[in-house]
Design a protein around this motif. Structure first.
Motif, PDB file in Angstrom:
ATOM      1  N   SER A   1     -21.043  17.875  24.589  1.00 59.46           N
ATOM      2  CA  SER A   1     -21.369  16.474  24.895  1.00 59.46           C
ATOM      3  C   SER A   1     -22.813  16.135  24.552  1.00 59.46           C
ATOM      4  O   SER A   1     -23.102  15.032  24.071  1.00 59.46           O
ATOM      5  CB  SER A   1     -21.100  16.183  26.380  1.00 59.46           C
ATOM      6  OG  SER A   1     -21.904  17.031  27.200  1.00 59.46           O
TER       7      SER A   1
ATOM      8  N   ALA B   1     -23.951  13.439  21.880  1.00 57.54           N
ATOM      9  CA  ALA B   1     -24.884  12.358  22.245  1.00 57.54           C
ATOM     10  C   ALA B   1     -26.071  12.337  21.294  1.00 57.54           C
ATOM     11  O   ALA B   1     -26.534  11.260  20.865  1.00 57.54           O
ATOM     12  CB  ALA B   1     -25.351  12.548  23.690  1.00 57.54           C
TER      13      ALA B   1
ATOM     14  N   TYR C   1     -23.388   6.469  27.005  1.00 56.73           N
ATOM     15  CA  TYR C   1     -23.048   7.611  27.877  1.00 56.73           C
ATOM     16  C   TYR C   1     -23.497   7.255  29.296  1.00 56.73           C
ATOM     17  O   TYR C   1     -22.879   6.447  29.961  1.00 56.73           O
ATOM     18  CB  TYR C   1     -23.728   8.881  27.364  1.00 56.73           C
ATOM     19  CG  TYR C   1     -23.108   9.408  26.070  1.00 56.73           C
ATOM     20  CD1 TYR C   1     -22.201  10.473  26.105  1.00 56.73           C
ATOM     21  CD2 TYR C   1     -23.411   8.846  24.843  1.00 56.73           C
ATOM     22  CE1 TYR C   1     -21.612  10.964  24.940  1.00 56.73           C
ATOM     23  CE2 TYR C   1     -22.823   9.322  23.672  1.00 56.73           C
ATOM     24  CZ  TYR C   1     -21.934  10.381  23.729  1.00 56.73           C
ATOM     25  OH  TYR C   1     -21.358  10.861  22.580  1.00 56.73           O
TER      26      TYR C   1
ATOM     27  N   ILE D   1     -27.235  11.914  30.863  1.00 55.30           N
ATOM     28  CA  ILE D   1     -26.964  12.497  29.543  1.00 55.30           C
ATOM     29  C   ILE D   1     -28.075  12.115  28.564  1.00 55.30           C
ATOM     30  O   ILE D   1     -28.510  12.932  27.757  1.00 55.30           O
ATOM     31  CB  ILE D   1     -25.592  12.027  29.005  1.00 55.30           C
ATOM     32  CG1 ILE D   1     -24.456  12.655  29.815  1.00 55.30           C
ATOM     33  CG2 ILE D   1     -25.430  12.348  27.529  1.00 55.30           C
ATOM     34  CD1 ILE D   1     -24.342  14.162  29.650  1.00 55.30           C
TER      35      ILE D   1
END
Length: 793
Positions: free
Chosen positions: A532, A536, A607, A611
């Motif tokens: 993730s 990102a 997001y 994050i």
């Protein structure tokens, strides 16, 4: 219905036409009786004493003379041979006759010419003495820093900034099929001419404040008038518009001049829609500016001369070379009118006092310059199918024995000016004959001997001895050059170089940006269990970023220092990772709380905040990892680079913290400069210094790179602040007005918009000074600096 300013425009033109016909008949009489030959033969006998050397002088004159296109070498030669003063005196005298309508026997005019010559001598001595301090790549493009500093001396810097911005806008708007460099050259020339005329009209003892006010007004009015050349005359002469579009556009201009009000454009369809809308909007603004500055005493004359100018151009524009039935009056009357009215307009725009002597001299003088220009442009005009006295005679002289030879009429005009208009004044004879011979010398040089001879055989004067005399003068005369021609040639060269440098810059940015984008995304090389953060990071990297920092590094590393592209590529990625991380942090709700970045939602919006924070931290470490991949370089050098890089990141964090603590506070200029250096300048510095570290350049050069980055970075930030209040959101890729919304101190909020622009150009000048000392091989940083202050996004 608007009230008509010109109730009977046809009568206005017919009245001017009648005056032109009287003048033309006077010329025809001298042409047919050949009286001009006797007059000019006598004039040349006097003139040649100073310009045609005897056998001994001719021998010594064979010493090689630099070509005029070698600007500085030619000026140095003039100084060395003690020809500079005479060269400048005839050049300035010519300008006073042509543009200011002055006579050379007036004591006040003579005094003013001498003052200008002395000032020019001083400037040129200074210029050539300092020429070695500027790198060749800077010398061959526009020196905006000098232009700004010269304007500052007269308190006209805001008007000059305004003009520079307008010139860039014109250059961007002009499409393929029109000559951008020529359009800018004409525009600059006209602005200079209007400013010069304003200077000469100023009363003695005027205050500096009033002088600044009048010069500012002249700069803007010069632009307002000058813009009509590319946006009306050149546009209608080009093949850009269809016939229907040309007619509609001409009708809009004609209506404006008759009513005094520019009508609405209305709906314009087709592929030229955007271009025409931009052009017409600018023309309407220019027209309103002229109207606002009109005095009632000169308003009517402005509309009359503007209409005569436009209509005479339209008359010529509608002619075709296929029509074999044009009379001599058809060919010559419109050019008498347009060549005189184009200069008469300037005084009406400035609302200068009535001067019958100026009007008369300008009316008679115009055709002299126009015929010289038409002869010079013969083959260009033939290629474009334009009807001029020269193109028409060139095509039909064998079939139409009634046609007037325009080259003969040109000499008739010269004799008329010297003896009828300027009363056989010796200085006038000197200037005009110099100019005529110089024009033919330049034509011969451009065409080559064979083509020149062919052209002269067609246009030869119908008197063998006089024709031979002319060619003797062309072949043997010396000291006939003019400073304005030198400036014109240099201006064209600089404009072409500037345009080419801009294109090269854009192409380099595009090419390198594509290379970076192809290899920028982060791969899961270490098989991390949760991707993730990588996703990102790549989301942020996929945004439409400029990639300025790694592009700067590529240019300096590869083009300036000769480093291998593949070997420094990890450094390019590292810099973009560092920069993107800084943007992620900058956009966070706890900081600027931005909703969009690079044309799409920010990372924390897509997001979440946590994050986004982790991704920014991840990317700073990823940047360091990339630097460790610089394995082709000495380990100690790479370690030095990593140490420097970590210091840069620390400073950037300090800069961002300074920005956060400044919200809601009023910073002073010193605090703002310091914050900007840490936030923006440091990033640019890293982009220049890191490749320099790898190339092991001297500390002195690194310090100059830091100076450039400091001042260029502040200029960049000021432009960003200005765009936040006057830019276009669609171009910026982020919302406008964030600074105001966040109650941030910016250069605009601290200084105001006008002073912020001045500060931007002050930093531009300081960055340019560092560039001059660097003596780089590539012009990229000069163009980058231009981009920083002239961009619109």
């Amino acid at each position: 219905m608007n009230e008509l300013i010109l109730r009977k425009p046809e009568e206005t033109y017919q009245s001017a036409e009648k005056q032109a016909k009287v003048y033309f008949q006077d010329l025809i009489k001298q042409y047919e009786e050949k009286t001009y030959i006797k007059q000019l033969t006598s004039d040349f006998q006097i003139w040649k004493k100073d310009h045609v050397l005897g056998p001994v002088g001719a021998f010594f004159s064979k010493i090689e003379i630099p070509q005029q296109k070698q600007h500085r070498q030619y000026i140095k030669w003039l100084i060395k041979t003690e020809r500079l003063e005479q060269y400048l005196y005839r050049s300035v005298s010519y300008i006073f006759m042509r543009d200011l309508g002055k006579t050379l026997d007036d004591k006040k005019t003579q005094k003013r010419i001498k003052e200008i010559v002395e000032n020019l001598k001083e400037d040129l001595h200074t210029e050539v003495n300092h020429s070695g301090k500027k790198s060749e790549q800077l010398d061959q493009t526009f020196d905006w820093a000098r232009i700004y500093r010269d304007a500052k001396k007269e308190d006209t810097e805001l008007a000059t900034i305004w003009l520079i911005e307008k010139l860039q806008k014109v250059a961007r708007a002009i499409p393929d099929g029109m000559d951008r460099e020529e359009a800018k050259r004409k525009l600059i020339k006209i602005v200079g001419g209007v400013v010069m005329q304003e200077r000469e009209e100023m009363p003695v003892g005027i205050s500096k404040e009033e002088q600044s006010k009048r010069l500012t007004r002249a700069i803007k009015l010069g632009y307002a008038y000058g813009i009509t050349y590319p946006y009306i005359d050149d546009l209608l002469d080009s093949k850009i518009l269809s016939e229907a579009e040309q007619n509609r556009f001409s009708h809009l201009i004609r209506t404006t001049l008759i009513t005094g009000t520019a009508p609405e454009l209305g709906v314009w369809t087709g592929e030229n829609k955007k271009f025409i809308e931009e052009v017409y909007t600018e023309l309407r603004k220019a027209f309103e500016l002229i109207k606002q500055n009109q005095r009632s005493e000169t308003k009517q004359k402005f509309y009359e001369q503007a209409y005569i100018f436009f209509h005479s151009q339209e008359v010529d524009r509608k002619k075709t070379l296929d029509n074999s039935n044009y009379t001599n009056e058809d060919l010559f009357i419109p050019i008498i009118l347009k060549s005189s009215s184009s200069r008469l307009i300037v005084r009406t725009i400035l609302s200068a006092p009535e001067d019958p002597g100026f009007d008369n001299r300008t009316f008679y003088y115009g055709i002299y310059n126009q015929l010289a220009d038409d002869f010079t442009d013969l083959f260009k005009d033939l290629e474009n199918g334009a009807v001029t006295p020269f193109t028409y005679y060139y095509k039909y002289y064998k079939k139409r024995t009634d046609l007037i030879n325009p080259f003969e009429l040109y000499w008739t005009v010269i004799a008329y000016l010297i003896h009828n208009v300027y009363s056989s004044n010796g200085d006038v004879r000197e200037v005009i004959l110099n100019r005529a011979v110089n024009s033919l010398k330049r034509l011969k040089s451009r065409l080559g001997d064979d083509n020149y001879e062919k052209v002269m055989n067609i246009f030869a004067v119908n008197d063998a001895s006089f024709n031979e005399l002319i060619q003797i003068m062309v072949n043997k005369a010396t000291d006939v050059d003019f400073y304005d021609k030198l400036l014109r040639d240099r201006m064209i060269t600089i404009l072409k170089n500037e345009e080419q440098a801009r294109k090269n810059f854009s192409e380099t940015v595009k090419t390198v940006r594509t290379k970076i984008n192809k290899n920028l995304l982060i791969q899961n090389e270490h098989n991390l269990p949760n991707e993730s953060i990588i996703d990102a990071a790549n989301y942020s990297l996929e945004g439409d970023g400029k990639r300025l920092r790694p592009i700067m590094t590529w240019v300096m590393g590869v083009k300036e220092y000769g480093l291998n592209e593949s070997e420094i590529f990890p450094l390019l990625k590292s810099l973009e990772y560092m920069h993107t991380a800084s943007l992620i942090f900058d956009d966070l709700p706890t900081q600027d709380n931005a909703k969009t970045r690079r044309g799409r939602p920010t990372l924390h919006e897509t997001y979440n905040t946590a994050i986004a924070e982790l991704t920014g931290l991840y990317m700073t470490q990823k940047a360091v990892e990339e630097q460790t991949k610089l394995t082709k370089f000495d380990e100690r050098v790479v370690l030095n680079l990593i140490q420097y890089s970590s210091q840069i990141i620390q400073k950037m964090c300090i800069g961002q913290a300074m920005d956060l603590t400044a919200k809601g506070k009023r910073l002073n200029l010193e605090e703002l400069n310091r914050m900007c250096l840490y936030k923006t300048g440091i990033g640019f510095e890293a982009s220049l210094v890191m490749p320099a570290i790898l190339a092991r350049v001297e500390d002195k050069e690194i310090e100059l790179l830091k100076q450039f980055a400091k001042y260029a970075g502040i200029a960049f930030q000021i432009k960003d602040d200005l765009l936040d209040v006057e830019g276009y959101q669609s171009l910026l890729g982020k919302p406008m007005g964030l600074d105001k919304e966040n109650d941030s101190s910016t250069f605009v909020t601290v200084l105001g918009k006008e002073n912020a622009k001045k500060a931007m150009w002050e930093h531009y000048c300081l960055a340019y000074d560092a560039l001059q000392k660097l003596q780089l091989n590539t012009p990229f940083l000069k163009q980058l600096l231009n981009y920083f202050v002239l961009r619109n996004y």
